[in-house]
Design a protein around this motif. Sequence first.
Motif, mmCIF file in Angstrom:
data_model
loop_
_atom_site.group_PDB
_atom_site.id
_atom_site.type_symbol
_atom_site.label_atom_id
_atom_site.label_comp_id
_atom_site.label_asym_id
_atom_site.label_seq_id
_atom_site.Cartn_x
_atom_site.Cartn_y
_atom_site.Cartn_z
ATOM 1 N N ASP A 198 0.847 -1.240 -0.160
ATOM 2 C CA ASP A 198 0.004 -0.002 -0.099
ATOM 3 C C ASP A 198 0.856 1.145 -0.118
ATOM 4 O O ASP A 198 2.122 1.126 0.220
ATOM 5 N N GLU A 199 0.383 2.408 -0.184
ATOM 6 C CA GLU A 199 0.911 3.606 -0.265
ATOM 7 C C GLU A 199 1.549 4.131 0.924
ATOM 8 O O GLU A 199 2.651 4.480 0.822
ATOM 9 N N GLN A 200 0.844 3.724 2.148
ATOM 10 C CA GLN A 200 1.968 4.009 3.204
ATOM 11 C C GLN A 200 3.232 3.413 3.413
ATOM 12 O O GLN A 200 4.291 3.980 3.515
ATOM 13 N N ILE A 206 5.114 2.329 0.875
ATOM 14 C CA ILE A 206 5.667 2.944 -0.359
ATOM 15 C C ILE A 206 6.287 4.300 0.034
ATOM 16 O O ILE A 206 7.360 4.592 -0.175
ATOM 17 N N ARG A 207 5.518 5.027 1.000
ATOM 18 C CA ARG A 207 6.086 6.522 1.187
ATOM 19 C C ARG A 207 7.030 6.096 2.344
ATOM 20 O O ARG A 207 8.059 7.341 2.327
ATOM 21 N N ALA A 265 4.835 12.198 -0.944
ATOM 22 C CA ALA A 265 4.876 10.822 -1.355
ATOM 23 C C ALA A 265 6.008 10.011 -1.240
ATOM 24 O O ALA A 265 6.089 9.001 -1.896
ATOM 25 N N THR A 271 -2.693 11.647 -10.217
ATOM 26 C CA THR A 271 -2.265 10.593 -9.349
ATOM 27 C C THR A 271 -0.876 11.003 -8.753
ATOM 28 O O THR A 271 -0.635 12.579 -8.662
ATOM 29 N N ASP A 313 3.443 7.771 -4.947
ATOM 30 C CA ASP A 313 3.037 6.748 -4.235
ATOM 31 C C ASP A 313 1.672 5.802 -4.593
ATOM 32 O O ASP A 313 2.015 4.605 -4.622
ATOM 33 N N VAL A 314 0.802 6.571 -5.094
ATOM 34 C CA VAL A 314 -0.364 5.746 -5.657
ATOM 35 C C VAL A 314 0.202 5.206 -6.939
ATOM 36 O O VAL A 314 -0.308 3.700 -7.010
ATOM 37 N N TRP A 374 3.048 3.925 -7.682
ATOM 38 C CA TRP A 374 3.774 2.674 -7.346
ATOM 39 C C TRP A 374 2.876 1.508 -6.676
ATOM 40 O O TRP A 374 3.016 0.104 -6.992
ATOM 41 N N ALA A 375 1.873 2.032 -5.958
ATOM 42 C CA ALA A 375 1.044 0.767 -5.534
ATOM 43 C C ALA A 375 0.074 0.103 -6.681
ATOM 44 O O ALA A 375 -0.133 -0.980 -6.723
#
Length: 366
Positions: A12-14, A16-17, A116, A313, A316-317, A319-320
């Motif tokens: 998820d984005e978290q 990835i960030r 991000a 976008t 991070d979005v 990448w997810a």
Amino acid sequence: MLHPLSTASRIDEQQIRALPKAEVHVHLEGTFSLIDLLTLAKENGVPLPGPAATIFDISTHDGYTAPDVTSGGGSGAGAAGLTGFLRFLDWQCGLVRTPQQAARVAYAFAARQTAAGVRYSDVIVNPTHWNAWRGRERDLLAALAAGFDEAEQDGLCRVGIAYSLLRSQSATEAEAIVTDLTTTRPHRLVALSVDGDEKVAGRTGEKFRGAFGIAARAGLHRTVHAGESSGPDGVWDALDLLQAERIDHGVRAIEDDALLARLIDDRISLGVCPRSNVTLGIYPDWASHPIRRLVDAGVLVTLNTDDPAPLGTTLDVDWAVTADRFGFDLADMIGFAQRSIDASFADVDLKRDLTAELLTVSAALR
């Protein structure tokens, strides 16, 4: 606090960030948010091209439709066009008319990158889109650099500027621009680039060989848009004629086995932007995109947004979504983060620090 992640889980984005990373293929012209556009238009007394609620849905007047970010999808080949999209960038950049406005745009870019999880960015700036600054391009770069300086002082993403030529410019104009850049060395300038619609302009490698030669001799990095709307030939030209250290897009290299071998042997990275490629019709859908095949072949691929604001976008979005669509696991995403750092034009010390931080964060995430 970082939590362990099973490789079977969705990334998820978290998570990835949390990964220190760079973004190496993002255009400042494509990062204006809705509030940026509304504020600039109001300050300059310029009417919007339509209702504020649909300003990025500009198919009725510019040939482009924004994607549905919630599904990770794109509007497909028939709904979007690169030429119309570039016209939209001209309109919005034309709203930036003062040094204070330019610095504010730069600061906002660094803030969004930081949100991000981006720690360093090579941001592409093509002054031909900024029509209020014609003949004052050096002033534009100085104003942007001031905004990036303030952002860095405030602990935000560090930024280097890649000055981009436009494919329709002449060889004489390009060489004059690069001579000036290498003589004056504007603050935060790290690279020379060239962008624009390959299909419309045709092969331009020979035309810009002199300009990129000047950049190389002066020690300026080189990155080239190629292998997007045209085929592999543009990538060959970027390597053989323009001394490219990095290719922006380059996805059409998948069509040429000899070119793939050259990229791998010379360790040339591709700054790939899957959502952009799908939305602008390079590929009809995400399933058709070759990013997985490029990675599996051993090409050094980084994952980028290109023009995130009008594409709806953030890094991070994307990448997810890419992890989900192509089955990349946590180890793969850590690899993307490391390659982004390696491929960037950040200084050696920053690359070292980001790599060390990535090792620490990765160990905690596993």
